[in-house]
Design an enzyme around this catalytic site. Structure first.
Site, PDB file in Angstrom:
ATOM      1  N   TYR A  62      40.373  43.411  29.516  1.00  0.00           N
ATOM      2  CA  TYR A  62      41.151  42.890  30.548  1.00  0.00           C
ATOM      3  C   TYR A  62      41.329  43.714  31.746  1.00  0.00           C
ATOM      4  O   TYR A  62      41.149  43.231  32.672  1.00  0.00           O
ATOM      5  CB  TYR A  62      42.562  42.599  29.929  1.00  0.00           C
ATOM      6  CG  TYR A  62      43.604  41.998  30.892  1.00  0.00           C
ATOM      7  CD1 TYR A  62      44.049  40.622  30.628  1.00  0.00           C
ATOM      8  CD2 TYR A  62      44.706  42.873  31.481  1.00  0.00           C
ATOM      9  CE1 TYR A  62      44.671  40.186  31.583  1.00  0.00           C
ATOM     10  CE2 TYR A  62      45.690  42.252  32.345  1.00  0.00           C
ATOM     11  CZ  TYR A  62      45.578  40.835  32.150  1.00  0.00           C
ATOM     12  OH  TYR A  62      46.584  40.426  33.177  1.00  0.00           O
TER      13      TYR A  62
ATOM     14  N   LYS B  25      40.078  42.388  35.494  1.00  0.00           N
ATOM     15  CA  LYS B  25      40.942  42.697  36.643  1.00  0.00           C
ATOM     16  C   LYS B  25      40.651  43.633  37.544  1.00  0.00           C
ATOM     17  O   LYS B  25      40.834  43.401  38.790  1.00  0.00           O
ATOM     18  CB  LYS B  25      42.335  43.107  36.135  1.00  0.00           C
ATOM     19  CG  LYS B  25      42.851  42.070  35.306  1.00  0.00           C
ATOM     20  CD  LYS B  25      43.159  40.657  35.860  1.00  0.00           C
ATOM     21  CE  LYS B  25      43.869  39.621  34.939  1.00  0.00           C
ATOM     22  NZ  LYS B  25      43.675  38.204  35.534  1.00  0.00           N
TER      23      LYS B  25
END
Length: 260
Positions: A155, A159
Site C-alpha cells: 500500500y 501510494k
C-alpha cells in the site's frame, strides 16, 4: 456551479470516499460516472443521484483489466461526451508484515492501485486530449504517499508511486491544459478502515481502541478521523481550479498527522 456540465469519471465511487466525491461533484453540476467493481451498487448509487436531479451513470469496471477500463470509459463518453475529470480512487487494503506477505497479495495491491491508476489515466487522457477542453486528473493517494506504517508495504509502495505518475502526467498534460494532482488523506472512517482495525489489533496484539487512538490517530493534532467530505472538498478544488498553476501537487488532508 463550479462543475456545470463537466463529465467526471470516478472509480470506486459506489461507496466511501468515491461516493462522497461523486455526490459533491453532482451538486456542483457535473455529470458523474459511478465506476465500480460492483455493478449493482454502481447502478443503485447512480439511480439515487438521478432521483435528486443529477446526471449519473453506473458502469462496471475492474480497474486492473485493460479491456474493462477502455469499455467503461467508452460507455461513459458515449453517454456524457469527453471526460473532463478523472478521479482514480479505487483501492483495497491488505495488512501483513513484509515477511508474511504473499507475492500474490503484493501483486494484487499494486495492480489495483497502480495499474488501475495507469489504465484509467491513459483512457481518460485520450478523451481529454482529443476534446481540446483540457481536464483534471485526481489520484487518491494517502498520508502513506509521504509516510510509512508497519504492515502496509504494498500500500505504501503504491501510494508513493502515484505521486510519480501524477508528476509525469502533469508535465505531459500541460500542453493540453490537463492538470494532475494527488489527494493524501489521513485515516477516513470507511469500510476499508473499519476492516483494518480488528486485523491490526490481532497482528499487533493490542485492543481495537488502541489501534484507533495509538496507531491511526496518534499523530493527529486533535485525535479525529478525516471525513469523506474533507476529502471531497479538496477533490472539488482540484477539479475546478482554472489554470495550470495548481498541477503536479500532492495535498495532505489528515488533521495534521503529516505536515509539510
Amino acid at each position: 456551479m463550479l462543475l456545470k456540465d463537466k463529465h467526471a469519471f470516478i472509480t470506486g465511487s459506489a461507496s466511501g470516499i468515491g461516493r462522497e466525491i461523486a455526490e459533491v461533484f453532482a451538486r456542483e453540476g457535473a455529470k458523474v460516472v459511478i465506476a465500480d467493481l460492483n455493478k449493482e451498487a454502481a447502478d443503485k448509487t447512480a439511480a439515487e443521484f438521478k432521483a435528486k436531479g443529477a446526471q449519473a451513470l453506473g458502469v462496471a469496471v475492474d480497474v486492473t483489466s485493460e479491456e474493462q477500463v477502455d469499455q467503461a470509459v467508452k460507455a461513459a463518453t458515449d453517454a456524457f461526451g469527453p471526460v473532463d475529470i478523472l478521479v482514480s480512487n479505487a483501492g483495497i487494503q491488505i495488512v501483513h508484515p513484509v515477511e508474511e506477505f504473499s507475492f500474490s497479495d503484493w501483486k494484487k495491491m499494486l495492480a489495483i492501485h497502480l495499474d488501475g491508476a495507469f489504465l484509467t489515466t491513459r483512457a481518460a487522457l485520450k478523451s481529454m486530449y482529443a476534446s481540446g477542453r483540457g481536464g483534471s486528473v485526481i489520484y487518491m493517494g494517502s498520508v502513506h504517499s509521504k509516510e510509512a506504517s508497519v504492515l502496509k508495504a504494498p500500500y505504501v509502495t503504491a501510494k508513493h508511486g502515484l505521486i510519480g505518475l501524477c508528476k509525469t502526467v502533469a508535465k505531459e498534460g500541460a500542453k493540453h491544459n490537463v492538470r494532475a494532482n494527488v489527494i493524501c488523506p489521513g485515516f477516513v472512517r470507511t469500510p476499508l478502515v473499519d476492516k483494518q482495525i480488528p486485523e491490526q489489533a490481532k497482528t499487533l496484539g493490542i485492543s481495537e481502541d488502541d489501534v484507533i487512538k495509538k496507531v491511526m490517530l496518534k499523530e493527529t493534532v486533535d485525535g479525529e478521523f478525516t471525513t469523506t467530505d474533507d476529502v471531497a472538498q479538496v477533490a472539488l478544488m482540484f477539479a475546478s481550479f482554472p489554470t495550470n498553476a495548481l498541477t503536479g501537487q500532492s495535498l495532505v488532508v489528515s488533521h495534521g498527522w503529516f505536515m509539510q
